[in-house]
Design a protein around this motif. Structure first.
Motif, PDB file in Angstrom:
ATOM      1  N   PRO A  77      49.237 -45.543  28.874  1.00  0.00           N
ATOM      2  CA  PRO A  77      48.578 -47.039  28.035  1.00  0.00           C
ATOM      3  C   PRO A  77      49.775 -46.518  26.947  1.00  0.00           C
ATOM      4  CG  PRO A  77      47.076 -45.743  28.336  1.00  0.00           C
ATOM      5  CD  PRO A  77      47.645 -44.586  28.811  1.00  0.00           C
ATOM      6  N   LEU A  78      51.000 -47.548  26.877  1.00  0.00           N
ATOM      7  CA  LEU A  78      51.583 -47.390  25.249  1.00  0.00           C
ATOM      8  C   LEU A  78      50.921 -48.445  24.423  1.00  0.00           C
ATOM      9  CD1 LEU A  78      54.800 -46.184  27.028  1.00  0.00           C
ATOM     10  CD2 LEU A  78      53.845 -44.881  26.267  1.00  0.00           C
ATOM     11  N   PRO A  79      51.091 -47.729  23.306  1.00  0.00           N
ATOM     12  CA  PRO A  79      50.247 -48.853  22.230  1.00  0.00           C
ATOM     13  C   PRO A  79      51.541 -49.833  22.153  1.00  0.00           C
ATOM     14  CG  PRO A  79      50.255 -47.449  20.819  1.00  0.00           C
ATOM     15  CD  PRO A  79      50.527 -47.177  22.197  1.00  0.00           C
ATOM     16  N   VAL A  80      51.704 -51.211  21.868  1.00  0.00           N
ATOM     17  CA  VAL A  80      52.934 -52.086  21.550  1.00  0.00           C
ATOM     18  C   VAL A  80      52.803 -52.294  19.864  1.00  0.00           C
ATOM     19  CG1 VAL A  80      52.108 -53.553  22.627  1.00  0.00           C
ATOM     20  CG2 VAL A  80      54.337 -53.847  22.501  1.00  0.00           C
ATOM     21  N   SER A  81      53.516 -52.392  19.704  1.00  0.00           N
ATOM     22  CA  SER A  81      53.415 -52.699  18.229  1.00  0.00           C
ATOM     23  C   SER A  81      54.247 -54.099  18.057  1.00  0.00           C
ATOM     24  CB  SER A  81      54.863 -51.992  17.401  1.00  0.00           C
ATOM     25  OG  SER A  81      55.901 -52.951  17.743  1.00  0.00           O
ATOM     26  N   THR A  82      53.387 -54.789  17.156  1.00  0.00           N
ATOM     27  CA  THR A  82      52.808 -56.338  16.289  1.00  0.00           C
ATOM     28  C   THR A  82      54.148 -57.019  16.351  1.00  0.00           C
ATOM     29  OG1 THR A  82      50.910 -56.141  15.388  1.00  0.00           O
ATOM     30  CG2 THR A  82      52.080 -58.341  15.228  1.00  0.00           C
ATOM     31  N   LEU A  83      54.898 -55.807  16.107  1.00  0.00           N
ATOM     32  CA  LEU A  83      56.563 -56.916  15.726  1.00  0.00           C
ATOM     33  C   LEU A  83      57.311 -56.853  17.187  1.00  0.00           C
ATOM     34  CD1 LEU A  83      59.041 -57.637  13.835  1.00  0.00           C
ATOM     35  CD2 LEU A  83      59.891 -54.735  14.084  1.00  0.00           C
ATOM     36  N   ARG A  84      56.865 -55.993  18.009  1.00  0.00           N
ATOM     37  CA  ARG A  84      57.458 -55.806  19.192  1.00  0.00           C
ATOM     38  C   ARG A  84      57.093 -57.562  19.990  1.00  0.00           C
ATOM     39  NH1 ARG A  84      58.794 -51.033  22.431  1.00  0.00           N
ATOM     40  NH2 ARG A  84      60.705 -50.747  20.898  1.00  0.00           N
ATOM     41  N   LEU A  85      56.041 -57.612  19.650  1.00  0.00           N
ATOM     42  CA  LEU A  85      55.435 -58.470  20.202  1.00  0.00           C
ATOM     43  C   LEU A  85      55.961 -59.435  19.858  1.00  0.00           C
ATOM     44  CD1 LEU A  85      51.115 -57.261  20.618  1.00  0.00           C
ATOM     45  CD2 LEU A  85      53.058 -57.285  22.838  1.00  0.00           C
ATOM     46  N   VAL A  86      56.068 -59.790  18.699  1.00  0.00           N
ATOM     47  CA  VAL A  86      56.425 -61.389  18.208  1.00  0.00           C
ATOM     48  C   VAL A  86      57.582 -61.498  18.442  1.00  0.00           C
ATOM     49  CG1 VAL A  86      56.945 -62.018  15.790  1.00  0.00           C
ATOM     50  CG2 VAL A  86      54.627 -60.831  16.730  1.00  0.00           C
ATOM     51  N   LEU A  87      58.389 -60.558  18.342  1.00  0.00           N
ATOM     52  CA  LEU A  87      59.939 -60.703  19.126  1.00  0.00           C
ATOM     53  C   LEU A  87      60.118 -60.883  20.654  1.00  0.00           C
ATOM     54  CD1 LEU A  87      61.577 -57.526  16.638  1.00  0.00           C
ATOM     55  CD2 LEU A  87      62.104 -59.993  16.635  1.00  0.00           C
ATOM     56  N   ALA A  88      59.820 -60.153  21.022  1.00  0.00           N
ATOM     57  CA  ALA A  88      59.168 -60.584  22.611  1.00  0.00           C
ATOM     58  C   ALA A  88      59.170 -62.220  22.628  1.00  0.00           C
ATOM     59  CB  ALA A  88      58.174 -59.953  23.688  1.00  0.00           C
TER      60      ALA A  88
END
Length: 162
Positions: free
Chosen positions: A6-17
């Motif tokens: 598991p790698l935590p994914v940042s909020t910014l990365r999710l929003v950019l995705a």
């Protein structure tokens, strides 16, 4: 087969995705509509396309999210991402609306921004209802994407364990 770490994914990365998927799906749907109109003389007069694009984009975010973290996130974080994605959708839709409304040069027509009284209340309520519906569509899309990715991962682990 190796397990997913598991790698935590940042909020910014999710929003950019979500933003990338939203813009990509919008362009793809537009191309499909234009091609269908030109080649087959089929016209789409469907106002639900915005909801479909938001759902597809949110579904992608859910799958991306699970593939990175290999675990279902807490509901509070899902709602946070949902609201941020809804704000992006609202901002992009507003920008497109503003561009179409002002850049095409609608002259002589009653300005939407000069409404008052009952008209403004009715349109305001309608817009609030659409925004709430959009939030629910995005939340449903993220949830479906997370569940689909979890199910696919479980199937892969079951096949490798047999």
């Amino acid at each position: 087969m190796t397990e997913i770490s598991p790698l935590p994914v940042s909020t910014l990365r999710l929003v950019l995705a979500y933003l990338a998927a939203f813009v990509g799906a919008t362009v793809l749907f537009y191309i499909i509509i234009v091609v269908m109109a030109e080649l087959f003389n089929v016209e789409f007069q469907n106002s639900a396309m915005g909801f479909i694009v938001a759902f597809v984009s949110a579904n992608y975010v859910g799958q991306f999210w699970y593939s990175r973290e290999a675990n279902l996130p807490v509901k509070g974080r899902i709602w946070k991402i949902t609201l941020l994605c809804a704000l992006i959708t609202l901002a992009l839709s507003g920008l497109i609306f503003w561009g179409v409304y002002h850049l095409i040069g609608i002259d002589g027509q009653r300005s939407l921004f000069s409404l008052s009284g009952d008209d403004a209340t009715i349109i305001g309520g309608f817009v609030v209802g659409l925004v709430l519906l959009q939030v629910l569509v995005i939340r449903f899309g993220i949830g479906m994407g997370l569940k689909q990715a979890a199910k696919l991962q479980a199937q892969k682990l079951a096949k490798s364990g047999s």
